[in-house]
Design a protein around this motif. Structure first.
Motif, PDB file in Angstrom:
ATOM      1  N   LEU A  54       0.828  -1.261   0.070  1.00 19.75           N
ATOM      2  CA  LEU A  54      -0.087   0.123  -0.005  1.00 19.75           C
ATOM      3  C   LEU A  54       0.830   1.323  -0.020  1.00 19.75           C
ATOM      4  CD1 LEU A  54      -3.013  -0.926   2.535  1.00 19.75           C
ATOM      5  CD2 LEU A  54      -2.895  -0.866   0.198  1.00 19.75           C
ATOM      6  N   GLY A  55       2.156   1.212   0.742  1.00 20.49           N
ATOM      7  CA  GLY A  55       2.879   2.414   0.983  1.00 20.49           C
ATOM      8  C   GLY A  55       3.547   2.625  -0.534  1.00 20.49           C
ATOM      9  N   LEU A  56       3.821   1.544  -1.122  1.00 23.45           N
ATOM     10  CA  LEU A  56       4.405   1.645  -2.452  1.00 23.45           C
ATOM     11  C   LEU A  56       3.382   2.164  -3.658  1.00 23.45           C
ATOM     12  CD1 LEU A  56       6.733   1.174  -4.666  1.00 23.45           C
ATOM     13  CD2 LEU A  56       5.948  -1.029  -4.687  1.00 23.45           C
ATOM     14  N   ALA A  57       2.290   1.622  -3.456  1.00 23.79           N
ATOM     15  CA  ALA A  57       1.276   2.249  -4.449  1.00 23.79           C
ATOM     16  C   ALA A  57       0.954   3.544  -4.238  1.00 23.79           C
ATOM     17  CB  ALA A  57      -0.136   1.498  -3.913  1.00 23.79           C
ATOM     18  N   ALA A  58       1.130   4.100  -2.826  1.00 20.78           N
ATOM     19  CA  ALA A  58       0.723   5.384  -2.485  1.00 20.78           C
ATOM     20  C   ALA A  58       1.987   6.318  -3.292  1.00 20.78           C
ATOM     21  CB  ALA A  58       0.950   5.855  -1.077  1.00 20.78           C
ATOM     22  N   VAL A  59       3.051   6.053  -3.242  1.00 22.37           N
ATOM     23  CA  VAL A  59       3.993   6.684  -3.868  1.00 22.37           C
ATOM     24  C   VAL A  59       4.022   6.555  -5.207  1.00 22.37           C
ATOM     25  CG1 VAL A  59       6.762   6.557  -4.056  1.00 22.37           C
ATOM     26  CG2 VAL A  59       5.788   6.510  -1.872  1.00 22.37           C
ATOM     27  N   ALA A 395      20.794   4.713   3.030  1.00 26.35           N
ATOM     28  CA  ALA A 395      20.921   5.664   2.057  1.00 26.35           C
ATOM     29  C   ALA A 395      20.153   5.685   0.883  1.00 26.35           C
ATOM     30  CB  ALA A 395      22.567   6.153   1.765  1.00 26.35           C
ATOM     31  N   GLU A 396      20.350   4.328   0.156  1.00 26.99           N
ATOM     32  CA  GLU A 396      19.588   4.097  -0.977  1.00 26.99           C
ATOM     33  C   GLU A 396      18.016   4.001  -0.661  1.00 26.99           C
ATOM     34  OE1 GLU A 396      22.103   2.259   0.334  1.00 26.99           O
ATOM     35  OE2 GLU A 396      23.852   2.724  -1.305  1.00 26.99           O
ATOM     36  N   VAL A 397      17.684   3.735   0.280  1.00 21.87           N
ATOM     37  CA  VAL A 397      16.076   3.449   0.549  1.00 21.87           C
ATOM     38  C   VAL A 397      15.808   4.925   0.619  1.00 21.87           C
ATOM     39  CG1 VAL A 397      14.459   2.831   2.381  1.00 21.87           C
ATOM     40  CG2 VAL A 397      16.435   1.206   1.652  1.00 21.87           C
ATOM     41  N   VAL A 398      16.339   5.675   1.365  1.00 24.04           N
ATOM     42  CA  VAL A 398      15.959   7.394   1.507  1.00 24.04           C
ATOM     43  C   VAL A 398      15.829   7.968   0.113  1.00 24.04           C
ATOM     44  CG1 VAL A 398      16.469   9.277   2.641  1.00 24.04           C
ATOM     45  CG2 VAL A 398      16.725   7.360   3.930  1.00 24.04           C
ATOM     46  N   ALA A 399      16.897   7.683  -0.601  1.00 25.47           N
ATOM     47  CA  ALA A 399      17.218   8.229  -2.090  1.00 25.47           C
ATOM     48  C   ALA A 399      15.981   7.956  -2.880  1.00 25.47           C
ATOM     49  CB  ALA A 399      18.517   8.085  -2.458  1.00 25.47           C
ATOM     50  N   ASP A 400      15.788   6.700  -2.858  1.00 24.13           N
ATOM     51  CA  ASP A 400      14.547   6.212  -3.855  1.00 24.13           C
ATOM     52  C   ASP A 400      13.843   5.093  -3.340  1.00 24.13           C
ATOM     53  OD1 ASP A 400      13.105   5.425  -5.953  1.00 24.13           O
ATOM     54  OD2 ASP A 400      14.677   5.696  -7.436  1.00 24.13           O
ATOM     55  N   PRO A 401      12.932   5.329  -2.313  1.00 23.97           N
ATOM     56  CA  PRO A 401      12.283   4.269  -1.754  1.00 23.97           C
ATOM     57  C   PRO A 401      11.340   3.563  -2.726  1.00 23.97           C
ATOM     58  CG  PRO A 401      11.288   6.403  -1.232  1.00 23.97           C
ATOM     59  CD  PRO A 401      12.458   6.629  -1.850  1.00 23.97           C
ATOM     60  N   CYS A 406      10.464  -1.940  -5.156  1.00 23.15           N
ATOM     61  CA  CYS A 406      10.205  -2.867  -6.108  1.00 23.15           C
ATOM     62  C   CYS A 406      11.592  -3.768  -6.397  1.00 23.15           C
ATOM     63  CB  CYS A 406      10.053  -2.088  -7.512  1.00 23.15           C
ATOM     64  SG  CYS A 406       8.379  -1.082  -7.449  1.00 23.15           S
ATOM     65  N   ARG A 407      12.654  -3.208  -6.018  1.00 23.58           N
ATOM     66  CA  ARG A 407      13.761  -4.028  -6.228  1.00 23.58           C
ATOM     67  C   ARG A 407      13.938  -5.338  -5.220  1.00 23.58           C
ATOM     68  NH1 ARG A 407      18.984  -0.975  -5.557  1.00 23.58           N
ATOM     69  NH2 ARG A 407      18.562  -0.327  -7.785  1.00 23.58           N
ATOM     70  N   GLY A 408      13.232  -4.979  -3.986  1.00 19.19           N
ATOM     71  CA  GLY A 408      13.109  -6.111  -3.088  1.00 19.19           C
ATOM     72  C   GLY A 408      11.717  -7.018  -3.330  1.00 19.19           C
ATOM     73  N   ASN A 409      10.949  -6.442  -3.968  1.00 22.10           N
ATOM     74  CA  ASN A 409       9.726  -7.235  -4.114  1.00 22.10           C
ATOM     75  C   ASN A 409       9.153  -6.982  -5.568  1.00 22.10           C
ATOM     76  OD1 ASN A 409       7.582  -9.251  -3.834  1.00 22.10           O
ATOM     77  ND2 ASN A 409       6.478  -7.752  -2.570  1.00 22.10           N
ATOM     78  N   PRO A 410       9.581  -7.075  -6.615  1.00 19.28           N
ATOM     79  CA  PRO A 410       9.108  -6.757  -7.947  1.00 19.28           C
ATOM     80  C   PRO A 410       7.673  -7.169  -8.410  1.00 19.28           C
ATOM     81  CG  PRO A 410      10.839  -8.484  -8.395  1.00 19.28           C
ATOM     82  CD  PRO A 410      11.003  -8.080  -6.631  1.00 19.28           C
ATOM     83  N   PHE A 438      -5.575  -8.430 -10.114  1.00 24.34           N
ATOM     84  CA  PHE A 438      -4.715  -7.988  -9.424  1.00 24.34           C
ATOM     85  C   PHE A 438      -4.070  -6.654  -9.803  1.00 24.34           C
ATOM     86  CE2 PHE A 438      -2.511 -10.950 -11.734  1.00 24.34           C
ATOM     87  CZ  PHE A 438      -1.404 -10.600 -12.081  1.00 24.34           C
ATOM     88  N   LEU A 439      -3.587  -5.928  -9.063  1.00 26.82           N
ATOM     89  CA  LEU A 439      -2.730  -4.605  -9.651  1.00 26.82           C
ATOM     90  C   LEU A 439      -1.564  -4.833  -9.099  1.00 26.82           C
ATOM     91  CD1 LEU A 439      -3.281  -1.903 -10.745  1.00 26.82           C
ATOM     92  CD2 LEU A 439      -3.403  -0.940  -8.302  1.00 26.82           C
ATOM     93  N   ALA A 440      -0.631  -4.981 -10.354  1.00 24.85           N
ATOM     94  CA  ALA A 440       1.007  -5.159 -10.186  1.00 24.85           C
ATOM     95  C   ALA A 440       1.411  -3.612  -9.433  1.00 24.85           C
ATOM     96  CB  ALA A 440       1.354  -5.438 -11.613  1.00 24.85           C
ATOM     97  N   VAL A 441       1.783  -3.270  -8.545  1.00 22.55           N
ATOM     98  CA  VAL A 441       2.086  -2.341  -7.803  1.00 22.55           C
ATOM     99  C   VAL A 441       3.358  -1.475  -8.508  1.00 22.55           C
ATOM    100  CG1 VAL A 441       2.551  -1.249  -5.519  1.00 22.55           C
ATOM    101  CG2 VAL A 441       1.388  -3.006  -5.646  1.00 22.55           C
ATOM    102  N   CYS A 442       4.224  -2.268  -8.888  1.00 24.72           N
ATOM    103  CA  CYS A 442       5.496  -1.466  -9.434  1.00 24.72           C
ATOM    104  C   CYS A 442       4.950  -1.025 -10.793  1.00 24.72           C
ATOM    105  CB  CYS A 442       6.550  -2.614  -9.669  1.00 24.72           C
ATOM    106  SG  CYS A 442       7.244  -2.920  -7.791  1.00 24.72           S
ATOM    107  N   LEU A 443       4.044  -1.403 -11.537  1.00 23.95           N
ATOM    108  CA  LEU A 443       3.768  -0.637 -12.982  1.00 23.95           C
ATOM    109  C   LEU A 443       2.344   0.034 -12.660  1.00 23.95           C
ATOM    110  CD1 LEU A 443       3.790  -4.276 -14.502  1.00 23.95           C
ATOM    111  CD2 LEU A 443       5.453  -2.632 -14.500  1.00 23.95           C
TER     112      LEU A 443
END
Length: 464
Positions: A54-59, A395-401, A406-410, A438-443
């Motif tokens: 849900l957090g990824l979908a929000a972003v 640092a990588e998480v903060v720069a581009d969450p 998506c990298r951790g769970n594509p 279903f909705l593919a969150v990363c897409l």
């Protein structure tokens, strides 16, 4: 001419309509994104996977400070683990984050965090030893950078020196009496230099004592100095070289001590730093000091110890300040208080402190925090137990969450039931779910892509 004017009027009306339509669509997307982020925050403990999706979908739908911060907090939360459910009032970490001390009651537990920091190891190790010997509760713990020397201070006023060369077999080497004589009683605060050769003890009688621990079995007391207010100390820090110490007393007065000559400590900036401070932390080089109290923290430059310079004052969402920690370079801070989270701050640009993440996972307040030298490992302790966070790669998480998630769970997905439950009736076809179960969150479609999808489906018609 009339036809031309009519055409121009229609075009103008169409442009106005389009602007209004776009504005309304953008507002709907923002409201949806913020709603999903709020649900994600509520689900972090109960359903972390759903919270992440849900957090990824929000972003993806609308990336702003609120949605990004929420996703960062969720991703950081996944890096946390419960070290022990036992209450603890004090924690300390070695410089590399491998050895930890947690204090509760009259004893201190020793932990080897090697297995905790290796994701391939499923069975995590329990504490490897206990430091015992105090007659009262332990109110202070300190650990040298290499983790080989430890101090534990009890409320009876005695500080015990420990040899942790083999952390599984600690050796009690000496006991340091507080104050000017061995009969002084009361709690202490303790700090060690990087090499463990210098110790500073601040006791409840208002005395600051400097010890030479080069030979841990034969400590040499170098000096005892009465603090200006002669009151109880609530915090103490020592620079890596043992050359400067900072204390905070129970009245909130902050004092800088020049220990260039440890036999004759000098108060180089007595009461220059802000009064009514609750807690304090110092960088390893002794050039940066962070002080804080309810709702506010301040960063000071001690390049000239006699004239500290304020570099920043920033608001902190904490009703009180219970503890704080700094990395060796002073660029990352961890602040904690009477809430269920400790807050990480980026101080790399001293004049512009920035919130990094909240380390959540508590139902009660956090009493004590610790950071490894590079900020890669964090500990937080309180009545609810002790938690450990692996912050390597933060640092990588903060720069581009979004990329990190998506990298951790594509293959992250949201099904129709969850979308209906959390999206407030929004049509997921606008965001890439048309014709799918279903909705593919990363897409997920976002911004103009979502609007274009709506137009393609005929959901909105242009004026004619």
């Amino acid at each position: 001419m009339l036809a031309v004017l009519l055409a121009v009027s229609l075009v103008a009306a169409g442009l106005v309509w389009k602007r209004e339509r776009d504005r309304g669509s953008a507002q709907e997307r923002v409201a949806l994104a913020h709603g999903l982020a709020l649900h994600a925050a509520e689900l972090r403990d109960a359903a972390p996977g759903t919270a992440r999706d849900l957090g990824l979908a929000a972003v993806k739908i609308h990336s702003d400070g609120q949605t990004r911060a929420g996703l960062i907090d969720t991703l950081v939360g996944e890096r946390g683990a419960e070290l022990t459910p036992d209450a603890s009032s004090e924690v300390a970490l070695s410089g590399d984050g491998r050895i930890a001390l947690t204090g509760a009651g009259d004893e201190v537990s020793v932990w080897d965090l090697t297995t905790w920091l290796d994701p391939k190891v499923v069975e995590k190790s329990d504490r490897i030893a206990a430091l015992k010997g105090h007659k009262e509760d332990v109110g202070a713990v300190a650990l040298s950078f290499d983790g080989r020397t430890a101090l534990t201070g009890g409320d009876e006023g005695v500080t015990i020196v420990w040899d942790l060369t083999d952390p599984a077999k600690p050796i009690r080497t000496a006991a340091l009496a507080g104050g000017k004589n061995a009969e002084d009683l009361g709690g202490v605060r303790a700090a060690l230099s990087r090499d463990g050769h210098t110790a500073v003890i601040a006791d409840d009688d208002g005395d600051v004592t400097v010890w030479d621990l080069t030979d841990r079995s034969r400590p040499v007391r170098l000096s005892v100095t009465r603090a200006p207010t002669s009151s109880v100390f609530r915090d103490l820090a020592l620079s890596a070289d043992g050359g400067v110490a900072v204390t905070v007393d129970n009245d909130g007065a902050v004092t800088v001590w020049d220990l260039a000559d440890p036999s004759r400590p000098a108060r180089s900036a007595d009461r220059v730093l802000p009064a009514k401070s609750a807690e304090m932390a110092m960088s390893a080089d002794g050039r940066a000091v962070l002080v804080g109290n309810a709702h506010r923290a301040g960063l000071w430059n001690l390049a000239d110890r006699s004239r500290p310079v304020s570099t920043a004052v920033f608001d902190v969402p904490l009703a009180d300040m219970y503890d704080m920690a700094l990395t060796s370079d002073g660029k990352t801070a961890l602040l904690a208080g009477p809430s269920d989270s400790a807050i990480l701050w980026d101080l790399s640009v001293p004049s512009r402190p920035a919130r990094l993440a909240a380390l959540k996972g508590y139902a009660r307040e956090i009493d004590s925090v610790a950071l490894s030298a590079d900020g890669g490992i964090a500990l937080a302790a309180g009545p609810g137990g002790v938690s450990l966070w692996d912050l390597r790669g933060l640092a990588e998480v903060v720069a581009d969450p979004e990329l990190a998630a998506c990298r951790g769970n594509p293959g992250a997905e949201i099904d129709k039931a969850d979308w209906a439950r959390y999206a407030g009736g929004a049509d997921w076809s606008d965001y890439g779910g048309e014709g799918m179960d279903f909705l593919a969150v990363c897409l997920i479609n976002s911004g103009s892509d979502a609007l274009s999808a709506s137009v393609r489906r005929g959901g909105t018609q242009s004026p004619t």
